[in-house]
Design an enzyme around this catalytic site. Structure first.
Site, PDB file in Angstrom:
ATOM      1  CB  CYS A 181     127.378  -9.150 -43.717  1.00 51.08           C
ATOM      2  SG  CYS A 181     128.801 -10.252 -43.873  1.00 51.08           S
ATOM      3  CB  CYS A 241     126.977 -12.720 -44.068  1.00 52.76           C
ATOM      4  SG  CYS A 241     127.902 -12.185 -42.620  1.00 52.76           S
TER       5      CYS A 241
END
Length: 104
Positions: free
Chosen positions: A33, A30
């Protein structure tokens, strides 16, 4: 530095404690993230009245399902083992800090 925990550790570190615990549900693939990680780590070092932990949703799918984490990153503040607040997506440092401090 924050620690990555698994389902078993979650019970001990989050659910069975009276401490304020901030959990970053993330995935290694991600992009947002990866952007949040240094912010989360920095706050984990700066705020000593809360515990900062991470859960890899791909390795702890049971936790992701249980807390209905469908988008990552999802940051949840736990107070007395219960969810108190959550934010989804990349979170600027000041906003995350304000959220955590509101529960201390």
């Amino acid at each position: 530095m924050t620690r990555i925990i698994d389902t078993q550790e979650f019970r001990t570190e989050v659910e069975n404690t009276s401490e304020i615990t901030v959990v970053d549900f993330f995935a290694t693939w991600c992009g947002p993230c990866k952007m949040l990680a240094p912010v989360f780590d920095e706050l984990g070092n700066d705020i000593d009245k809360a515990k900062f932990l991470k859960v890899d949703i791909d390795k702890s799918l049971e936790l992701a399902r249980r807390f209905q984490v469908t988008t990552v990153p999802t940051v949840i503040v736990f107070k007395d083992g219960e969810e108190a607040e959550r934010l989804v997506g990349f979170i600027p440092k000041q906003k995350l800090e304000d959220m955590v401090n509101a529960h201390i």
